[in-house]
Design an enzyme around this catalytic site. Structure first.
Site, mmCIF file in Angstrom:
data_model
loop_
_atom_site.group_PDB
_atom_site.id
_atom_site.type_symbol
_atom_site.label_atom_id
_atom_site.label_comp_id
_atom_site.label_asym_id
_atom_site.label_seq_id
_atom_site.Cartn_x
_atom_site.Cartn_y
_atom_site.Cartn_z
ATOM 1 N N GLY A 57 0.822 -1.202 0.000
ATOM 2 C CA GLY A 57 0.000 0.000 0.000
ATOM 3 C C GLY A 57 0.858 1.255 0.000
ATOM 4 O O GLY A 57 0.785 2.063 -0.902
ATOM 5 N N GLY A 77 1.650 -6.722 4.742
ATOM 6 C CA GLY A 77 3.029 -7.190 4.730
ATOM 7 C C GLY A 77 3.782 -6.722 5.944
ATOM 8 O O GLY A 77 4.949 -7.043 6.150
ATOM 9 N N THR A 78 3.081 -5.950 6.761
ATOM 10 C CA THR A 78 3.693 -5.347 7.935
ATOM 11 C C THR A 78 3.807 -6.330 9.091
ATOM 12 O O THR A 78 4.519 -6.066 10.053
ATOM 13 C CB THR A 78 2.833 -4.147 8.357
ATOM 14 O OG1 THR A 78 1.446 -4.522 8.212
ATOM 15 C CG2 THR A 78 3.076 -2.975 7.435
ATOM 16 N N PRO A 102 11.152 -8.829 16.156
ATOM 17 C CA PRO A 102 12.382 -8.284 15.575
ATOM 18 C C PRO A 102 12.670 -8.785 14.160
ATOM 19 O O PRO A 102 13.211 -8.047 13.331
ATOM 20 C CB PRO A 102 13.472 -8.773 16.535
ATOM 21 C CG PRO A 102 12.765 -9.133 17.792
ATOM 22 C CD PRO A 102 11.390 -9.561 17.402
ATOM 23 N N GLN A 109 10.911 -4.814 7.669
ATOM 24 C CA GLN A 109 10.336 -3.498 7.386
ATOM 25 C C GLN A 109 11.423 -2.433 7.295
ATOM 26 O O GLN A 109 11.353 -1.537 6.457
ATOM 27 C CB GLN A 109 9.364 -3.124 8.502
ATOM 28 C CG GLN A 109 8.170 -4.017 8.546
ATOM 29 C CD GLN A 109 6.945 -3.208 8.213
ATOM 30 O OE1 GLN A 109 6.641 -2.970 7.044
ATOM 31 N NE2 GLN A 109 6.256 -2.761 9.218
ATOM 32 N N GLY A 114 7.168 0.958 10.464
ATOM 33 C CA GLY A 114 6.984 0.701 9.036
ATOM 34 C C GLY A 114 7.537 1.742 8.095
ATOM 35 O O GLY A 114 7.896 1.427 6.964
ATOM 36 N N GLU A 115 7.605 2.977 8.520
ATOM 37 C CA GLU A 115 7.987 4.043 7.587
ATOM 38 C C GLU A 115 9.363 4.632 7.854
ATOM 39 O O GLU A 115 9.986 5.210 6.970
ATOM 40 C CB GLU A 115 6.922 5.158 7.624
ATOM 41 C CG GLU A 115 5.589 4.666 7.105
ATOM 42 C CD GLU A 115 4.444 5.626 7.396
ATOM 43 O OE1 GLU A 115 4.293 6.576 6.637
ATOM 44 O OE2 GLU A 115 3.703 5.403 8.385
#
Lengths: 171, 322, 768
Positions: free
Chosen positions: C246, C475-476, C659, C665, C731-732
């Site tokens: 996404g 997918g996170t 982890p 990620q 995630g980012e």
């Protein structure tokens, strides 16, 4: 067709085809348009949704399948072209001696995130090992470069292919 | 893709009959035709599948020439022992082309005939003007986005780049294209850009093989390809060399890709290299002539510098001067 | 990378067995077998297929559409044009300007950007729909086009105002600084490019609508559908079991979904609309193009005295979308004086959208490049310069940090990378083949947001244990970490827990965005599972039929799914056996984190609009994740080619719930960052605003061959002010700071400073 005025062509050219496809060891008889790709037939006519459409133009590798053991892009293969080959999709990998190892290695090394490119990666990695291309990390990277992964699982994919190749090597 | 008919030809004669019909086109690996048909940049009425024709996929050595069947798959050719021994740049260029999957599909004949990646050619629904698609319609790329466009051979009619790798090597090796009707030099195969024809071949003419002399130059051939991405990308610039060191002074043949409207030999560069011993200074002088006729846009101006440098590096490497 | 799994920090330091352990992805098997069902893998009986048609002008009006031939084309069921498409209802907007401000005109006749959808064709097969679509004759009256922020007629833009900052007297402090740098940094349009294109499959049963569509925010999307079709929210079922990537692009309902649902209603049969790869470049926005001029001032020791920032970002002509350029600038370092201004340049593009680390990425590109320029000017090592400017508290708000271990990431990263051996001068490191090598560093941050939600837990007498949430996993790792969280709190093994996600019929889930879902949902699942555990123990002690009834025990324990007296596992009874024994088929608990007394109406509002987003820790402390990237590049100066050879990155993201998956990620963010640095950028035709490279052969994202080994490690410690289970955003953050680290490394390699992305051959050759 503009003018199929050659008798042979008139009798042989078809816009709708009765196709006999062999997929994952099973025979399928289907009627499809000549323009339908193997990818669309797998998904829309055979209900084999494991193979994914990412770009439909041969630029991402998500639709990779094996035809006669060779990895190809099902989005650029017309179903009619695949009629004389044995097609193996990701659904068939669990029965494939190398494919099965590749699947386990991808899970162990977390060679995936969203999972959408994964069927193509699995099939491609299996072929890459069988081609003898998994000789080094650098070789694996190059051999797997036809399969894009936007989640960026590449280092883990390399680890998975390396580890599956090592198991194959030992056997 | 438009609704179309499909025919699997079982002989050359069948294929030729079908290809004689207007609107028909040969289908081999499919990597170009299926792509362009989906885009609508190509709207064939009939696809003539020649992939099943027997006897056109062999690689053989005959009378001092390396012959590669038109239907041989790229992957098989790049791994062929005779190819690797006699003309390694052929294998090298294939390895650098496309992805493993595409190399398993695409044939040698089809690869040579692949079409340009010009975005204005590929988008028929937005840009009616494209002399490649519709002769005389104009060129939408003029004034557009053109970093990938050609600096050699570009005209007001067309500046679309020939995208292939293999054909660049074949041009350097003076390859001959064999058809069912005649033999054509590879560099003469391609029609003038924007002329409305891609090649000089007749509609029903089928490439059967390509061959190169298995000479000293081919044995010492090389291919250097530059691009932004490490893999799976067309060339920004590529250089194919055939270097023959067996005579008095090196005989060097040079072709370049990524910068020209078709596979492009550089006779001016070859002439400078022939004029004396291959010193660093001579190589620099030769490379400097490569872009003499270049015509650039602000977007692709960098290719002039890149071409010169790539050529110089390729020559230095090939002559062990680097 | 094995580091996060081995480190003490951020693992199961609160005594948890499973949360914090490196469990393999529980949905991995389904994904590698091709069994994970994505939205467009749905094939309900009677399915019809729709295709969207893009306009081919950059601005203007659709005058007419001749659809006669298209309607006659074989298999065609329906054609929608600007002139015969029903106007949909008006859902309340949850983000400014998305469809929902007023009635939704699916195909407006007014064209505001190239590629805007102008029609749709529905047919029995997709091929038939495509054939018919090509037969549409669309007449346009073209208008004047402003293609991009780079156009001469784009103008200076309009002030944003809301994000402006005046801290101290930046101009005066700058004038008085010993060292000053000034430079302009630019980022192009970037695109999310999930490998799964957008699309939807919709069908109706009476006035109940079901939509299968990849979604990062099920409830918010469902709300839009309800508003469009004038049906109650409860009548919309949105299903998104798996999302094929996404990165911010799948948050809102869009035209393709409206067409699928509308056609399904009109035809009375299911309809699938697949957005093509090319259409994905215009059906929704990517990251806005940006430009910012930074002026930094520092004292003789390199301590920042002032930052002055003037930035512009691109947006559409119809929505003032802000790509906030001071997101990092304002909080990264201890700067007493800061002046920041941003303007919006309105051009004929689809409205940009949030994309992985919105604001933070372009902001850090400018700031972290400028810091490197300052370090070079002042003759101070760039790691040392950053350490000297560490902010002890949030310099913008004055709040204390809940935790900030950027110093540890920088110091440990430098150690692992071997930074001490770096010669300060550019052009002083070469590889064996003569090419230049360079080492660069940059830092990044990701400020946290919190959200609300519910979590369901269901225990069945057949032994199944289910976690239930409308939250999603793109997918996170949501499926995995929620099984881990439930296992700990309930006293079972993660393998005993089935996690069901991505269905609006399940308990309401938070946005999968701003890296907040893991923190919210682990807390909620922990709460629900702990409550379930108490419920089960209570039943075991009191219910007729329980072997523990009347045992005079005060409490019981649950271990590996078996109920037993504390410290006595010899008399253990499986949970399912207890339920059978007491005659219960199923026990369900739903827990939430809404403030007490929140009305149902208010719950709906905060779960389906941005109104529910809030600062963590009640706003007491400032919560953010931190990272430091160390990069080695090899540059062939003749060719202008850059190869990233290795990356070492340290992260402070608090406690890592898993982890193994967090490392994926982190690496994934770094991979995308490498793409942004070296490859990615939308190319806009200067005449009509068309995105010329709207495909994966020309919009280049990294391939496997572009990515080197990436070592990531965690310096985080559990931060319970950030989230109930101690984690911070994961995630980012990985993407933030990668591009400047690479550009800084290229400067170290060559002495060339690249300030406009992407740093490609053309960019490097234009200056040497």
């Amino acid at each position: 067709m503009r003018s199929a005025d050659t008798p042979f062509v008139r009798s042989a050219a078809r816009t709708d085809l009765d196709l006999h496809l062999r997929v994952n060891g099973r025979s399928h008889r289907i009627r499809a348009e000549a323009r339908e790709t193997l990818l669309d037939v797998l998904r829309e006519r055979l209900g084999l949704f494991g193979t994914k459409k990412g770009c439909d133009h041969g630029q991402c590798g998500a639709c990779t399948v094996l035809v006669d053991g060779r990895r190809v892009l099902s989005c650029l293969t017309l179903a009619a072209q695949a009629e004389h080959g044995a097609v193996t999709t990701v659904e068939g990998m669990v029965e494939h001696p190398v494919g099965r190892l590749v699947q386990a290695a991808f899970v162990a090394e977390d060679g995936l995130q969203c999972g959408y490119c994964t069927p193509g990666q699995i099939v491609s990695a299996t072929a890459c090992i069988l081609e003898g291309a998994a000789t080094s990390d650098e070789a694996i990277r190059e051999a797997m470069s036809g399969n894009l992964c936007r989640c960026g699982a590449y280092p883990n994919i390399v680890a998975a292919v390396r580890s599956a190749a090592a198991v194959v090597e030992r056997r | 893709m438009n609704r179309l008919a499909y025919l699997r030809a079982s002989s050359l004669e069948e294929a030729k009959q079908a290809l004689a019909l207007p609107g028909s086109i040969a289908l081999a690996g499919g990597t170009t035709v299926v792509d362009l048909a989906k885009l609508g940049a190509m709207k064939p009425d009939l696809l003539v599948d020649i992939g099943g024709l027997a006897g056109l996929d062999a690689v053989r050595v005959d009378a001092g020439r390396l012959h590669i069947g038109a239907l041989a798959r790229m992957a098989d050719v790049s791994r062929n022992a005779d190819v690797l021994r006699l003309a390694p740049a052929i294998a090298e260029s294939i390895e650098r082309a496309a992805s493993g999957q595409i190399r398993n599909m695409a044939t040698i004949g089809g690869n040579i005939l692949q079409r340009t990646r010009c975005a204005y050619f590929r988008d028929a629904s937005t840009y009616a003007a494209c002399n490649r698609r519709t002769p005389g319609s104009g060129c939408a790329a003029i004034g557009g986005v053109t970093p990938n466009h050609a600096i050699l051979g570009a005209t007001d009619a067309c500046m679309a780049t020939y995208p292939g790798d293999l054909a660049i090597v074949l041009a350097a090796l003076d390859a001959t294209v064999h058809t069912d009707m005649r033999d054509v030099a590879l560099v003469d195969l391609f029609a003038e850009a924007g002329s409305g024809r891609e090649t000089v071949l007749a509609d029903d003419e089928i490439i059967t093989a390509v061959s190169v002399a298995a000479d000293a130059g081919a044995a010492r051939s090389s291919y250097l390809k530059l691009r932004d991405r490490q893999s799976y990308e067309f060339a920004a610039v590529s250089v194919a060399l055939a270097v023959d060191l067996t005579g008095n002074g090196p005989q060097i043949r040079v072709a370049v890709g990524g910068v020209a409207t078709k596979p492009w030999r550089l006779p001016s560069v070859e002439a400078v290299l022939r004029a004396g011993p291959p010193t660093r200074a001579r190589i620099a002088e030769a490379a400097a002539t490569a872009a003499g006729d270049a015509r650039s846009t602000p977007d692709n101006h960098f290719k002039i510098r890149l071409l010169t440098r790539t050529l110089e590096r390729a020559l230095l490497t090939a002559l062990d001067l680097s | 990378m094995t580091d996060p799994t081995k480190r003490k920090h951020g693992d199961a330091s609160d005594g948890a067995l499973h949360l914090g352990s490196p469990l393999a992805r529980v949905d991995g098997d389904r994904k590698v077998r091709g069994e994970a069902a994505y939205a467009l893998d749905a094939a309900p009986a009677g399915l019809a297929h729709g295709v969207l048609v893009r306009g081919t002008i950059g601005a203007g009006t659709v005058l007419s559409v001749d659809a006669a031939s298209a309607r006659q084309s074989p298999g065609v069921l329906m054609v929608f044009t600007p002139f015969d498409t029903p106007v949909l209802g008006a859902p309340d907007s949850f983000l400014d300007g998305t469809p929902g401000e007023g009635p939704f005109h699916v195909f407006p006749a007014s064209i505001l950007h190239w590629g805007q959808a102008v029609a749709a064709v529905i047919a029995e097969t997709r091929q038939q729909a495509e054939t018919a679509a090509a037969l549409l004759r669309i007449d346009y009256a073209p208008g004047d086009v402003v293609p991009s922020i780079l156009s001469k007629d784009a103008g200076p833009g309009v002030p944003v105002g809301a994000v402006d900052i005046d801290r101290g007297d930046a101009e005066a402090a700058l004038a008085g600084s010993v060292f000053r740098v000034e430079a302009t940094y630019e980022t192009p349009r970037e695109y999310h490019v999930p490998i799964e294109p957008h699309g939807a499959v919709a069908w109706w049963e009476g006035d109940r609508l079901t939509v299968r569509e990849p979604s990062q925010w099920i409830d918010a999307m469902a709300r839009t559908y309800a508003g469009w079709f004038g049906i109650p929210f409860e009548n919309v079922r949105l299903i998104s079991h798996f999302v094929g990537g996404g990165f911010g692009s799948k948050v809102t309902a869009m035209t393709h979904g409206a067409v699928a649902a509308l056609a399904a209603r009109e035809l009375g049969r299911p309809v699938k609309v697949a957005v093509t790869r090319a259409q994905n470049f215009t059906a929704h926005g990517g990251r806005a193009a940006t430009r910012q001029t930074l002026r930094l001032g520092a004292d003789a020791d390199g301590r920042l005295k002032a930052i002055v920032q003037d930035g512009e970002s691109e947006t559409s002509v119809f929505v003032p979308f802000v790509e906030q350029l001071n997101a990092a600038t304002s909080v990264m370092y201890d700067v007493p004086n800061l002046r920041s201004r941003q303007r919006l340049v309105h051009v004929n593009t689809v409205t940009p959208a949030h994309m992985r680390a919105p604001g933070k990425h372009p902001s850090a590109f400018g700031l972290e490049s400028a810091i490197d320029e300052l370090a070079h000017l002042a003759g101070i090592d760039p790691v040392e310069l950053r350490l000297r400017n560490e902010a002890g508290f949030n310099p913008q708000t004055g709040q204390p940090w809940s935790s900030r271990r950027l110093r540890e990431a920088l110091v440990e990263g430098a150690r692992r990378f071997g930074w001490k051996d770096r010669p300060a001068a550019p052009r002083s490191m070469r590889d064996a083949d003569g090419a230049f090598l360079g080492w660069g560093v940059a830092a990044g941050l990701f400020p946290a947001l919190d959200h609300f939600g519910e979590a369901g837990l269901r225990v069945d007498a057949d032994g199944s244990i289910e976690v239930l949430s409308a939250g999603i996993d793109m997918g996170t790792g949501t499926y995995t970490i929620l099984a881990q969280a439930a296992a700990d709190a309930l006293g079972v093994l993660p393998g005993d827990v089935t996690v069901r996600l991505g269905d609006s019929e399940l308990p309401s889930g938070p946005l999968a965005g701003n890296s907040l879902l893991a923190g919210v949902m682990t807390g909620l699942v922990h709460k629900a599972a702990a409550a379930m555990r108490e419920t089960i123990i209570g039943l075991a002690l009191t219910e007729q039929g329980s072997p523990f009834r009347g045992s005079e025990l005060n409490t019981l324990d649950i271990t590996r799914g078996r109920i037993h007296p504390t410290l006595d596992e010899g008399r253990a009874v499986p949970i399912a056996d207890l339920l059978k024994a007491i005659g219960r088929d199923r026990i369900e608990r739903i827990e939430d984190n809404f403030p007490a007394g929140t009305s149902a109406q208010e719950r709906h509002r905060i779960m389906t609009t941005v109104a529910g987003l809030r600062p963590p820790d009640g706003g007491v402390s400032s919560v953010a994740s931190w990272c430091a990237h160390f990069v080695e590049v090899k540059v062939d100066e003749d060719f202008g080619t850059v190869r990233v050879r290795r990356v070492v990155s340290g992260f402070d993201c608090g406690r890592l719930y898993n982890p193994h998956l967090a490392a994926s990620q982190f690496r994934g963010g770094i991979v995308m960052g490498i793409g942004q640095a070296l490859l990615e950028g939308g190319r806009v035709d200067p005449r009509d605003g068309r995105i010329v490279n709207d495909n994966l052969g020309d919009y280049l994202i990294p391939t496997n061959a572009d990515i080197p080994d990436i070592e990531v490690f965690s310096v985080g410690e559990p931060d319970f002010r950030a989230a109930p289970m101690g984690g911070k955003p994961v995630g980012e953050i990985g993407i933030v700071g990668v591009a400047p680290a690479i550009c800084n490394a290229v400067f170290h390699a060559t002495g060339q400073r690249i300030r406009r992305l992407p740093l490609d051959i053309a960019a490097l050759l234009s200056t040497n």
